[in-house]
Motif scaffolding. Structure first.
Motif, mmCIF file in Angstrom:
data_model
loop_
_atom_site.group_PDB
_atom_site.id
_atom_site.type_symbol
_atom_site.label_atom_id
_atom_site.label_comp_id
_atom_site.label_asym_id
_atom_site.label_seq_id
_atom_site.Cartn_x
_atom_site.Cartn_y
_atom_site.Cartn_z
ATOM 1 N N GLU A 181 0.800 -1.231 0.000
ATOM 2 C CA GLU A 181 0.000 0.000 0.000
ATOM 3 C C GLU A 181 0.828 1.274 0.000
ATOM 4 O O GLU A 181 0.283 2.359 0.185
ATOM 5 C CB GLU A 181 -0.946 -0.011 1.200
ATOM 6 C CG GLU A 181 -1.974 -1.138 1.125
ATOM 7 C CD GLU A 181 -2.936 -1.109 2.281
ATOM 8 O OE1 GLU A 181 -3.484 -0.021 2.558
ATOM 9 O OE2 GLU A 181 -3.125 -2.155 2.908
ATOM 10 N N GLY A 182 2.123 1.169 -0.152
ATOM 11 C CA GLY A 182 2.960 2.356 -0.248
ATOM 12 C C GLY A 182 3.398 2.914 1.095
ATOM 13 O O GLY A 182 3.194 2.314 2.148
ATOM 14 N N PHE A 183 4.006 4.097 1.019
ATOM 15 C CA PHE A 183 4.599 4.722 2.203
ATOM 16 C C PHE A 183 3.560 5.125 3.243
ATOM 17 O O PHE A 183 3.786 4.971 4.433
ATOM 18 C CB PHE A 183 5.412 5.966 1.806
ATOM 19 C CG PHE A 183 6.698 5.633 1.116
ATOM 20 C CD1 PHE A 183 7.761 5.086 1.815
ATOM 21 C CD2 PHE A 183 6.848 5.857 -0.240
ATOM 22 C CE1 PHE A 183 8.945 4.765 1.189
ATOM 23 C CE2 PHE A 183 8.026 5.547 -0.892
ATOM 24 C CZ PHE A 183 9.075 5.001 -0.175
ATOM 25 N N LYS A 184 2.433 5.641 2.794
ATOM 26 C CA LYS A 184 1.436 6.142 3.741
ATOM 27 C C LYS A 184 0.950 5.045 4.682
ATOM 28 O O LYS A 184 0.796 5.255 5.876
ATOM 29 C CB LYS A 184 0.263 6.768 2.991
ATOM 30 C CG LYS A 184 -0.670 7.532 3.887
ATOM 31 C CD LYS A 184 -1.677 8.321 3.085
ATOM 32 C CE LYS A 184 -2.503 9.179 4.020
ATOM 33 N NZ LYS A 184 -3.396 10.067 3.328
ATOM 34 N N ALA A 185 0.754 3.852 4.146
ATOM 35 C CA ALA A 185 0.264 2.731 4.951
ATOM 36 C C ALA A 185 1.366 2.124 5.814
ATOM 37 O O ALA A 185 1.072 1.413 6.772
ATOM 38 C CB ALA A 185 -0.346 1.662 4.047
#
Length: 162
Positions: A76-80
């Motif tokens: 889910e990328g950096f934010k998750a």
């Protein structure tokens, strides 16, 4: 997919590999000139590994760290994955700093203090990675083992040279 047709997941892996190997390169800037200089002149225990082994071990560890971070980032990328990847960045910075303190500044005592903090950061990163991906957590295990060995070696060198 990126505009040029590269799957962004694979681009992410390449970036993690570059970052990790780049960290190794930054540490090597401080380390390499001192191997035949200062490091050769200090007392070391009989169980100190031969110099030729450090390159292959660290290259392998940095690649394993990169894959572990990528596995945490990929779903889910950096934010998750803000917390585990922030912990990862912190331990990577501490990893580089150790080389500069030990080799660059010739300070085994302060390097030991720093490596204890680094070891704690590796444990925290590993724990956070396990919550995201069991494989990512286990990929960090050899790094923790080597960090544990390096801590004992650092302490021993410090004590032998004071």
């Amino acid at each position: 997919m990126t505009p040029n047709g590269i799957d962004s997941r694979w681009l992410g892996l390449a970036i993690f590999i570059i970052v990790c190997l780049g960290a190794g390169g930054l540490g090597a800037i401080a380390t390499t000139p001192e191997i035949e200089g200062w490091y050769k002149t200090i007392e070391k225990p009989s169980w100190n590994p031969p110099g030729w082994i450090f390159g292959p071990i660290w290259t392998t560890l940095y690649l394993m760290m990169a894959v572990a971070a990528w596995l945490v980032w990929k779903p889910e990328g950096f934010k998750a994955a803000t917390t585990p990847l922030t912990l990862f960045a912190v331990q990577l910075l501490l990893n580089v700093a150790w080389s500069w303190i030990f080799f660059g500044m010739h300070q085994p005592g302060w390097a030991f203090v720093e490596i204890v903090i680094l070891w704690s950061a590796i444990v925290a990163t590993m724990a956070a990675f396990f919550r995201c991906s069991k494989i990512a957590g286990w990929l960090m295990a050899p790094y923790l083992a080597w960090g544990s060995f390096a801590s004992v070696l650092n302490f021993t060198i410090w004590r032998m040279n004071t």
